[in-house]
Design an enzyme around this catalytic site. Structure first.
Site, PDB file in Angstrom:
ATOM      1  N   LYS A   1      -6.948  33.768 -27.227  1.00  0.00           N
ATOM      2  CA  LYS A   1      -6.041  33.077 -26.304  1.00  0.00           C
ATOM      3  C   LYS A   1      -5.857  31.614 -26.699  1.00  0.00           C
ATOM      4  O   LYS A   1      -4.750  31.063 -26.615  1.00  0.00           O
ATOM      5  CB  LYS A   1      -6.576  33.187 -24.880  1.00  0.00           C
TER       6      LYS A   1
ATOM      7  N   SER B   1      -7.203  38.326 -15.845  1.00  0.00           N
ATOM      8  CA  SER B   1      -7.234  36.947 -16.325  1.00  0.00           C
ATOM      9  C   SER B   1      -5.999  36.138 -15.948  1.00  0.00           C
ATOM     10  O   SER B   1      -5.953  34.934 -16.212  1.00  0.00           O
ATOM     11  CB  SER B   1      -7.416  36.923 -17.843  1.00  0.00           C
TER      12      SER B   1
END
Length: 792
Positions: free
Chosen positions: A726, A683
């Protein structure tokens, strides 16, 4: 009394008739006859006045007092009256001897007694080999019946052996058999001797079968009585021996006490038999024997387990919802699923549904919600931690052959709960390990499978225990380390981190009152302002849960408690301004991830076991030969993402206005700070590509932007996981804008509305769009490219 010689008599054609009840008189047999009815006495007197011969025919139904013609059989016996004796009560007794079979032809008189015309039935004597065999077989059967307990006098047996005539033998044996009247009537009506022998043999065979069954039953009963008497005798002997050895009363009392406990434990039949078998072994064993202690411990475990004991539950869904709201703030999706689970249980009254597995960062309330489920169900709550368990025997127990063997943790926890239907929490199931001692997760497969755990087998108990009534709940921080077979048996319920507002509410409603009470304070001693609380959340803790926040509040309470003990009487107020006096300098920087727009520095987002976090990715160019240097304890996947980012930037050199041969003259160094912490995953792909592009173009990265996403060689941006964690991490760090993969837009449904309102989201599908959003535009006065040395 009259005596008549049989040889001088000839049977007349017409005779007086006496109806018989419950008896049949056969020819050639002398039988006493009691006569009581008026008609019968008249018939007897008439016979005595004539030839002393009377017709004897049996009634079909013995209960009929005054029989009519249709109540009598047609075939009977003509008998001579050998003796007659009148009794003072008006009745008479006669001794009669059967002469021959007769058939009633006609009734000539009915009053004052029956008188009939008769026909003497001639007997067909036919003695061949088959008849001889029938006779021998009949005698053998008769003797066999006598040996099995049939009350037959010895002289009768001797007489039977001396009879040579087939018909007479059949009549003699039939008379002495305990047959029904209709069966004897069949025999007296049989004219042919062969038929008569076969009929008697058939009846005698049935009688033998009954006698043999009776003999077996009697033998079995006698054997049981003998065994019981033998056991009693041996026990008395054992007591005497034990008394001589000085170990009698105490051990006998202990055995009796254990026997009583086993009876009251209400174990299943198989378990009860096993316990009694072990108790018998203990009773025969010297008290000082080493194995006796092992057997005692084993019996104590069997007796102590709740084989039938259950908690009585009263499930009120509204009350359960109230309890969950009282104990936990937020977690709406989790509460909703738990209430659905309880509703199904209330309707079905069974818990053979999925095993719930709460997965999320530490400190988010996974364990405590299990206690709330137990409270709402009215059941006991037990918890075992599986963190660091490597031995399969921890779950299934050790064999009793091992020294110090004990049942596994499952059985121990059930024993501790005292009921067979507690709420059972298996904590930290993702931290179970496997080594040479076995794989504990393999043992958990049986425990957590509703189709198998009704007969859970523990190595120590060696008997099945029913776990189907237990409500199993598991917790984990991550799913990746749970074996697929075990994960398949559980329904995953994800937990996410708390927002700042959630933490403020949790601290105000739960944590501060709890810590104030724990430290012996009251609300009159301490006041923590909301501004100070927010500052603790932002600058002194950075976590998904609230454990560190609780520790900081506890630290404040300890310091206030000390001042109260030292004599401080006023209420201590903790504000933003004086917070550092209690907790020291701030530990985390809150606000923008970077203080200024910098070249080659990009803010990325990462997912960890404790929730989301922000990280910086730095890139710089150095004189060299085109080497890509990666530092920061990066994993293999993250290194491959850096390679893909490098290839993308090289392919976009012309668009980015950089020399396409830059890689041959310069080394590129990418570094992810916090080098001691391992990092991996795809990511950070677009984050590293942005840092590379910024370092090569010298265009700064906007400090208020953070990003996450996987990159391909062609620059496509692929979706990633952990979006909610996140986003919350970016919100905690003060980020204003987020760049996310386009396919992750759906995941924002899980993020609370208050967080989404404070952040600006950009959804992209290509790296070109990322650079357009993240990099500051180049200044007109400066050409944004990398100077490459010219070759001589």
């Amino acid at each position: 009394m009259l005596e008549v010689d049989k040889e001088e008599l000839i049977i007349p054609e017409e005779l007086p008739l006496i109806p018989l009840r419950d008896m049949i008189i056969f020819p050639n047999l002398v039988v006493p006859l009691f006569v009581g009815r008026e008609r019968s006495i008249s018939a007897l007197e008439a016979a005595m006045k004539e030839e002393h011969i009377v017709a004897l025919v049996t009634q079909k139904i013995a209960e009929v007092q005054e029989p009519e013609l249709e109540d009598l059989y047609q075939v009977g016996t003509a008998a001579t009256i050998m003796q007659e004796l009148k009794i003072p009560d008006g009745t008479a007794k006669a001794l009669v001897e059967g002469l021959s079979r007769i058939e009633i032809v006609e009734f000539t008189q009915t009053e004052p007694y029956f008188r009939v015309k008769i026909k003497v039935i001639g007997e067909e004597e036919e003695k061949d080999i088959e008849v001889e065999a029938l006779m021998r077989n009949l005698v053998s059967q008769f003797e066999r019946a006598a040996s099995l307990g049939k009350p037959i006098p010895q002289e009768v047996l001797l007489a039977t052996a001396n009879i040579d005539e087939p018909s007479r033998l059949a009549d003699f044996i039939a008379f002495h058999l305990n047959l029904k009247i209709d069966e004897k009537q069949q025999i007296i009506e049989a004219v042919n001797a062969r038929d008569r022998l076969e009929r008697v043999s058939s009846f005698l065979s049935r009688e033998l079968e009954i006698l043999e069954i009776g003999s077996k039953i009697q033998s079995r009963v006698k054997e049981q009585l003998t065994k019981t008497q033998k056991e009693y005798f041996l026990r008395e002997q054992l007591k005497a021996i034990q008394q001589e050895l000085g170990m009698s009363d105490e051990q006998a009392a202990e055995v009796d006490e254990l026997r009583s406990k086993i009876k009251s434990a209400k174990m299943p039949k198989a378990v009860n038999e096993k316990a009694l078998k072990e108790l018998d072994r203990l009773a025969k064993m010297p008290q000082a024997a080493a194995e006796s202690a092992v057997i005692r411990t084993y019996l104590d475990w069997l007796i102590g387990l709740p084989w039938q004991k259950k908690s009585k539950q009263k499930l009120d869904l509204k009350e359960a919802s109230k309890i969950l709201d009282e104990d936990h703030y937020g977690l709406e999706n989790v509460k909703k699923r738990v209430l659905e689970y309880l509703a199904v249980h209330k309707l079905t009254e069974k818990m053979k549904g999925p095993i719930l597995c709460f997965v999320g960062p530490p400190g988010t309330g996974k364990t405590s919600i299990g206690k709330s489920i137990a409270r709402s169900l009215g059941r006991k709550f037990v918890r075992i931690s599986l963190g660091g368990v490597h031995d399969e025997a921890e779950i299934r127990g050790h064999r009793r052959t091992y020294v110090g063997a004990l049942p596994g943790r499952i059985v121990q926890a059930i024993h501790q709960a005292g009921t067979k239907n507690p709420v059972f929490m298996l904590d930290e199931i993702d931290k179970v390990g496997a080594d040479f001692r076995g794989d504990p997760t393999a043992a958990l497969l049986e425990v957590l499978d509703p189709e198998q755990n009704f007969a859970f087998s523990d190595h120590y108990l060696e008997v099945p225990f029913d776990l189907s009534d237990v409500v199993f709940i598991t917790t984990a921080n991550m799913l990746e380390t749970i074996p697929p077979a075990l994960r398949d048996r559980m329904e995953i319920i994800p937990y996410s981190g708390y927002t700042e507002e959630d933490k403020v509410n949790i601290a105000t409603e739960y944590l501060i009152p709890k810590q104030v009470e724990t430290h012996g304070l009251s609300q009159d001693n301490i006041l923590i302002e909301e501004g100070a609380l927010r500052k603790i959340i932002r600058e002194y803790s950075r976590e998904a849960g609230v454990r560190d926040l609780e520790r900081k509040i506890a630290s404040l309470c300890r310091q206030v408690a000390r001042k109260v003990v030292e004599g401080e009487k006023k209420r201590l107020k903790i504000t933003e301004e004086n917070l550092h006096e209690y907790l020291g300098p701030r530990q985390f920087r809150y606000g923008l991830a970077e203080e200024a727009d910098e070249v080659g520095v990009t803010t990325g987002l990462a997912w960890t076991q404790v929730g989301g976090d922000v990280l910086s990715v730095e890139a710089t160019t150095l004189s060299g030969k085109g080497k890509l240097i990666l530092t920061g304890h990066l994993g293999e996947v993250m290194r491959e993402s850096a390679q893909a980012a490098m290839s993308y930037v090289r392919s976009r050199a012309e668009m980015l206005k950089i020399d396409k041969h830059f890689y041959s003259e310069f080394d590129i160094h990418i570094h992810v700070p916090s080098g001691a912490i391992p990092k991996d995953g795809p990511s950070a792909g677009i984050t590293m590509a942005t840092s590379l592009a910024s370092a090569l173009t010298k265009r700064p990265v906007r400090r208020e932007v953070a990003m996450t996403g996987e990159i391909t060689l062609r620059g496509r941006v692929l979706p990633i996981g952990g979006v909610k964690e996140k986003v919350l991490a970016a919100h905690r760090a003060g980020i204003k804008e987020l760049i996310l993969p386009e396919e992750n837009e759906k995941d924002l449904e899980l993020v609370s509305q208050e967080v989404k309102e404070e952040l600006k989201f950009h959804f992209v599908d290509h790296m070109d769009k990322v650079l357009e959003l993240a990099l500051k535009p180049e200044k007109p006065a400066r050409k944004a490219r990398v100077a490459v040395k010219k070759k001589a």
